[in-house]
Design a protein around this motif. Structure first.
Motif, PDB file in Angstrom:
ATOM      1  N   ARG A 194     -22.859  31.648  48.892  1.00  0.00           N
ATOM      2  CA  ARG A 194     -21.981  30.661  49.554  1.00  0.00           C
ATOM      3  C   ARG A 194     -22.756  29.828  50.569  1.00  0.00           C
ATOM      4  NH1 ARG A 194     -18.264  35.068  50.063  1.00  0.00           N
ATOM      5  NH2 ARG A 194     -18.973  35.201  52.221  1.00  0.00           N
ATOM      6  N   LYS A 195     -23.925  30.287  50.962  1.00  0.00           N
ATOM      7  CA  LYS A 195     -24.741  29.600  51.956  1.00  0.00           C
ATOM      8  C   LYS A 195     -25.806  28.707  51.325  1.00  0.00           C
ATOM      9  CE  LYS A 195     -22.587  31.265  55.443  1.00  0.00           C
ATOM     10  NZ  LYS A 195     -21.761  30.359  56.229  1.00  0.00           N
ATOM     11  N   VAL A 196     -25.654  28.441  50.018  1.00  0.00           N
ATOM     12  CA  VAL A 196     -26.551  27.548  49.279  1.00  0.00           C
ATOM     13  C   VAL A 196     -25.740  26.342  48.821  1.00  0.00           C
ATOM     14  CG1 VAL A 196     -27.946  27.300  47.176  1.00  0.00           C
ATOM     15  CG2 VAL A 196     -28.032  29.427  48.484  1.00  0.00           C
ATOM     16  N   LEU A 197     -26.308  25.148  48.964  1.00  0.00           N
ATOM     17  CA  LEU A 197     -25.669  23.941  48.459  1.00  0.00           C
ATOM     18  C   LEU A 197     -26.517  23.385  47.324  1.00  0.00           C
ATOM     19  CD1 LEU A 197     -23.343  21.884  48.748  1.00  0.00           C
ATOM     20  CD2 LEU A 197     -24.858  20.560  50.244  1.00  0.00           C
ATOM     21  N   CYS A 198     -25.914  23.281  46.177  1.00  0.00           N
ATOM     22  CA  CYS A 198     -26.563  22.741  44.983  1.00  0.00           C
ATOM     23  C   CYS A 198     -26.000  21.345  44.734  1.00  0.00           C
ATOM     24  CB  CYS A 198     -26.282  23.669  43.803  1.00  0.00           C
ATOM     25  SG  CYS A 198     -26.907  23.044  42.243  1.00  0.00           S
ATOM     26  N   VAL A 199     -26.844  20.344  44.795  1.00  0.00           N
ATOM     27  CA  VAL A 199     -26.429  18.967  44.560  1.00  0.00           C
ATOM     28  C   VAL A 199     -26.928  18.573  43.173  1.00  0.00           C
ATOM     29  CG1 VAL A 199     -26.487  16.591  45.399  1.00  0.00           C
ATOM     30  CG2 VAL A 199     -26.637  18.503  47.030  1.00  0.00           C
ATOM     31  N   VAL A 200     -25.982  18.372  42.273  1.00  0.00           N
ATOM     32  CA  VAL A 200     -26.293  18.089  40.873  1.00  0.00           C
ATOM     33  C   VAL A 200     -26.242  16.583  40.659  1.00  0.00           C
ATOM     34  CG1 VAL A 200     -25.663  18.601  38.500  1.00  0.00           C
ATOM     35  CG2 VAL A 200     -25.166  20.261  40.293  1.00  0.00           C
TER      36      VAL A 200
ATOM     37  N   LEU B 213     -36.001  20.615  47.809  1.00  0.00           N
ATOM     38  CA  LEU B 213     -36.401  21.082  46.489  1.00  0.00           C
ATOM     39  C   LEU B 213     -35.613  20.267  45.472  1.00  0.00           C
ATOM     40  CD1 LEU B 213     -37.693  23.122  44.496  1.00  0.00           C
ATOM     41  CD2 LEU B 213     -35.731  24.617  44.940  1.00  0.00           C
ATOM     42  N   VAL B 214     -36.320  19.683  44.498  1.00  0.00           N
ATOM     43  CA  VAL B 214     -35.672  18.917  43.429  1.00  0.00           C
ATOM     44  C   VAL B 214     -36.125  19.518  42.105  1.00  0.00           C
ATOM     45  CG1 VAL B 214     -35.243  16.643  42.426  1.00  0.00           C
ATOM     46  CG2 VAL B 214     -35.743  16.842  44.874  1.00  0.00           C
ATOM     47  N   VAL B 215     -35.147  19.895  41.280  1.00  0.00           N
ATOM     48  CA  VAL B 215     -35.400  20.620  40.047  1.00  0.00           C
ATOM     49  C   VAL B 215     -34.905  19.809  38.855  1.00  0.00           C
ATOM     50  CG1 VAL B 215     -34.879  22.759  38.821  1.00  0.00           C
ATOM     51  CG2 VAL B 215     -35.158  22.801  41.279  1.00  0.00           C
ATOM     52  N   GLY B 216     -35.636  19.889  37.755  1.00  0.00           N
ATOM     53  CA  GLY B 216     -35.214  19.274  36.502  1.00  0.00           C
ATOM     54  C   GLY B 216     -34.863  20.356  35.496  1.00  0.00           C
ATOM     55  N   VAL B 217     -33.840  20.108  34.709  1.00  0.00           N
ATOM     56  CA  VAL B 217     -33.461  21.050  33.652  1.00  0.00           C
ATOM     57  C   VAL B 217     -33.532  20.341  32.317  1.00  0.00           C
ATOM     58  CG1 VAL B 217     -31.991  22.432  35.159  1.00  0.00           C
ATOM     59  CG2 VAL B 217     -30.978  20.607  33.824  1.00  0.00           C
ATOM     60  N   ASN B 218     -33.779  21.106  31.287  1.00  0.00           N
ATOM     61  CA  ASN B 218     -33.833  20.571  29.933  1.00  0.00           C
ATOM     62  C   ASN B 218     -32.437  20.134  29.514  1.00  0.00           C
ATOM     63  OD1 ASN B 218     -33.469  21.165  26.866  1.00  0.00           O
ATOM     64  ND2 ASN B 218     -35.655  20.800  27.163  1.00  0.00           N
ATOM     65  N   ALA B 219     -32.309  18.895  29.005  1.00  0.00           N
ATOM     66  CA  ALA B 219     -31.007  18.345  28.633  1.00  0.00           C
ATOM     67  C   ALA B 219     -30.319  19.164  27.544  1.00  0.00           C
ATOM     68  CB  ALA B 219     -31.166  16.898  28.184  1.00  0.00           C
ATOM     69  N   ALA B 220     -31.073  19.643  26.568  1.00  0.00           N
ATOM     70  CA  ALA B 220     -30.481  20.424  25.482  1.00  0.00           C
ATOM     71  C   ALA B 220     -29.949  21.755  26.009  1.00  0.00           C
ATOM     72  CB  ALA B 220     -31.497  20.657  24.374  1.00  0.00           C
ATOM     73  N   ASP B 221     -30.694  22.385  26.907  1.00  0.00           N
ATOM     74  CA  ASP B 221     -30.228  23.641  27.496  1.00  0.00           C
ATOM     75  C   ASP B 221     -28.983  23.417  28.343  1.00  0.00           C
ATOM     76  OD1 ASP B 221     -32.285  25.062  26.311  1.00  0.00           O
ATOM     77  OD2 ASP B 221     -33.559  25.036  28.099  1.00  0.00           O
TER      78      ASP B 221
ATOM     79  N   GLU C 101     -32.163  23.867  54.872  1.00  0.00           N
ATOM     80  CA  GLU C 101     -33.245  24.513  54.125  1.00  0.00           C
ATOM     81  C   GLU C 101     -32.714  25.184  52.859  1.00  0.00           C
ATOM     82  OE1 GLU C 101     -32.720  25.636  57.547  1.00  0.00           O
ATOM     83  OE2 GLU C 101     -33.868  23.890  58.140  1.00  0.00           O
ATOM     84  N   HIS C 102     -31.399  25.354  52.788  1.00  0.00           N
ATOM     85  CA  HIS C 102     -30.784  26.018  51.638  1.00  0.00           C
ATOM     86  C   HIS C 102     -30.048  25.032  50.739  1.00  0.00           C
ATOM     87  CE1 HIS C 102     -30.855  29.462  54.714  1.00  0.00           C
ATOM     88  NE2 HIS C 102     -31.955  29.492  53.976  1.00  0.00           N
ATOM     89  N   VAL C 103     -30.474  23.773  50.788  1.00  0.00           N
ATOM     90  CA  VAL C 103     -29.922  22.722  49.928  1.00  0.00           C
ATOM     91  C   VAL C 103     -30.981  22.385  48.889  1.00  0.00           C
ATOM     92  CG1 VAL C 103     -29.130  20.318  49.840  1.00  0.00           C
ATOM     93  CG2 VAL C 103     -28.533  21.765  51.802  1.00  0.00           C
ATOM     94  N   PHE C 104     -30.560  22.280  47.643  1.00  0.00           N
ATOM     95  CA  PHE C 104     -31.484  21.805  46.620  1.00  0.00           C
ATOM     96  C   PHE C 104     -30.761  20.874  45.670  1.00  0.00           C
ATOM     97  CE2 PHE C 104     -29.669  25.403  44.498  1.00  0.00           C
ATOM     98  CZ  PHE C 104     -29.854  25.248  43.129  1.00  0.00           C
ATOM     99  N   PHE C 105     -31.543  20.034  45.009  1.00  0.00           N
ATOM    100  CA  PHE C 105     -31.032  19.012  44.112  1.00  0.00           C
ATOM    101  C   PHE C 105     -31.539  19.295  42.706  1.00  0.00           C
ATOM    102  CE2 PHE C 105     -31.099  17.255  48.288  1.00  0.00           C
ATOM    103  CZ  PHE C 105     -30.048  16.357  48.364  1.00  0.00           C
ATOM    104  N   GLY C 106     -30.781  18.867  41.723  1.00  0.00           N
ATOM    105  CA  GLY C 106     -31.237  19.046  40.356  1.00  0.00           C
ATOM    106  C   GLY C 106     -30.514  18.130  39.397  1.00  0.00           C
ATOM    107  N   GLY C 107     -31.181  17.840  38.306  1.00  0.00           N
ATOM    108  CA  GLY C 107     -30.616  17.014  37.249  1.00  0.00           C
ATOM    109  C   GLY C 107     -31.413  17.232  35.981  1.00  0.00           C
ATOM    110  N   GLU C 108     -30.938  16.596  34.930  1.00  0.00           N
ATOM    111  CA  GLU C 108     -31.678  16.704  33.676  1.00  0.00           C
ATOM    112  C   GLU C 108     -33.020  16.001  33.821  1.00  0.00           C
ATOM    113  OE1 GLU C 108     -29.097  14.981  30.731  1.00  0.00           O
ATOM    114  OE2 GLU C 108     -27.920  16.820  30.549  1.00  0.00           O
ATOM    115  N   ASP C 109     -34.006  16.484  33.076  1.00  0.00           N
ATOM    116  CA  ASP C 109     -35.288  15.789  33.044  1.00  0.00           C
ATOM    117  C   ASP C 109     -34.992  14.340  32.680  1.00  0.00           C
ATOM    118  OD1 ASP C 109     -36.677  18.135  33.634  1.00  0.00           O
ATOM    119  OD2 ASP C 109     -36.785  18.690  31.529  1.00  0.00           O
ATOM    120  N   CYS C 110     -35.618  13.426  33.398  1.00  0.00           N
ATOM    121  CA  CYS C 110     -35.181  12.032  33.271  1.00  0.00           C
ATOM    122  C   CYS C 110     -36.347  11.079  33.057  1.00  0.00           C
ATOM    123  CB  CYS C 110     -34.448  11.645  34.539  1.00  0.00           C
ATOM    124  SG  CYS C 110     -35.510  11.762  35.984  1.00  0.00           S
ATOM    125  N   GLY C 111     -35.985   9.828  32.911  1.00  0.00           N
ATOM    126  CA  GLY C 111     -36.967   8.762  32.775  1.00  0.00           C
ATOM    127  C   GLY C 111     -37.470   8.321  34.136  1.00  0.00           C
ATOM    128  N   THR C 112     -38.365   7.379  34.125  1.00  0.00           N
ATOM    129  CA  THR C 112     -38.984   6.918  35.361  1.00  0.00           C
ATOM    130  C   THR C 112     -37.993   6.237  36.301  1.00  0.00           C
ATOM    131  OG1 THR C 112     -39.612   4.858  34.274  1.00  0.00           O
ATOM    132  CG2 THR C 112     -41.246   6.641  34.306  1.00  0.00           C
TER     133      THR C 112
END
Length: 166
Positions: free
Chosen positions: A25-31, A109-117, A83-94
């Protein structure tokens, strides 16, 4: 010897962020669902509870300011350390690299995920909407899956020299 985890497919940096927060609950994930002109964002905590429904974020400096102000308000409301906030999205273009590098330059922290997954994680496999896509990405991130977004530091430096990254 490098510390190894039995969760080999999980991102160790996200795993560490969750551990440091002490409770999901103390983590914020921004998608982010990246787009050339207007991204769509959704915010949830580490348990998967949506704390901010999808909202538009322009792919420009004003959009970045709006996104960071929203994150700041949510952190205060839910007593989450930045410090407990992170961002993520599908692997993207430029087209999304400016946003990704701007977030990383601010220490996030910014994370990419595989679109198919991510598509496999959606509740509805027949349809695709921004919200369904965001929820699929969120599921991947909450399960600590993904890789560092935006490529290597060397790529960043090269783009800065060309003036492509703010």
């Amino acid at each position: 010897m490098k510390n190894k985890s039995i969760f080999s497919r999980q991102n160790q940096t996200i795993l560490k962020l969750f551990e440091q927060a002490g409770h999901p609950r103390k983590v914020l994930c921004v998608v982010l669902d990246y787009a050339k002109i207007t991204h769509t964002a959704l915010c949830c905590n580490g348990t998967g509870k949506v704390v901010k429904n999808p909202f538009p974020v322009k792919n420009n400096p004003a959009g970045l300011v709006l996104l960071l102000e929203t994150v700041d308000k949510l952190c205060r409301k839910h007593q989450i350390n930045k410090e407990h906030v992170f961002f993520g999205g599908e692997d993207c273009g430029t087209f999304a690299l400016n946003m990704i590098y701007s977030l990383r330059d601010r220490g996030f922290l910014v994370v990419g995920v595989n679109a198919a997954d991510a598509a496999k994680q959606r509740e509805n496999h027949q349809a695709s909407t921004d919200k369904l896509d965001l929820l699929g990405i969120a599921n991947m991130l909450i399960n600590k899956r993904g890789t560092l977004a935006g490529g290597s530091i060397g790529v960043q430096r090269a783009m800065r020299k060309k003036g492509s990254v703010p």
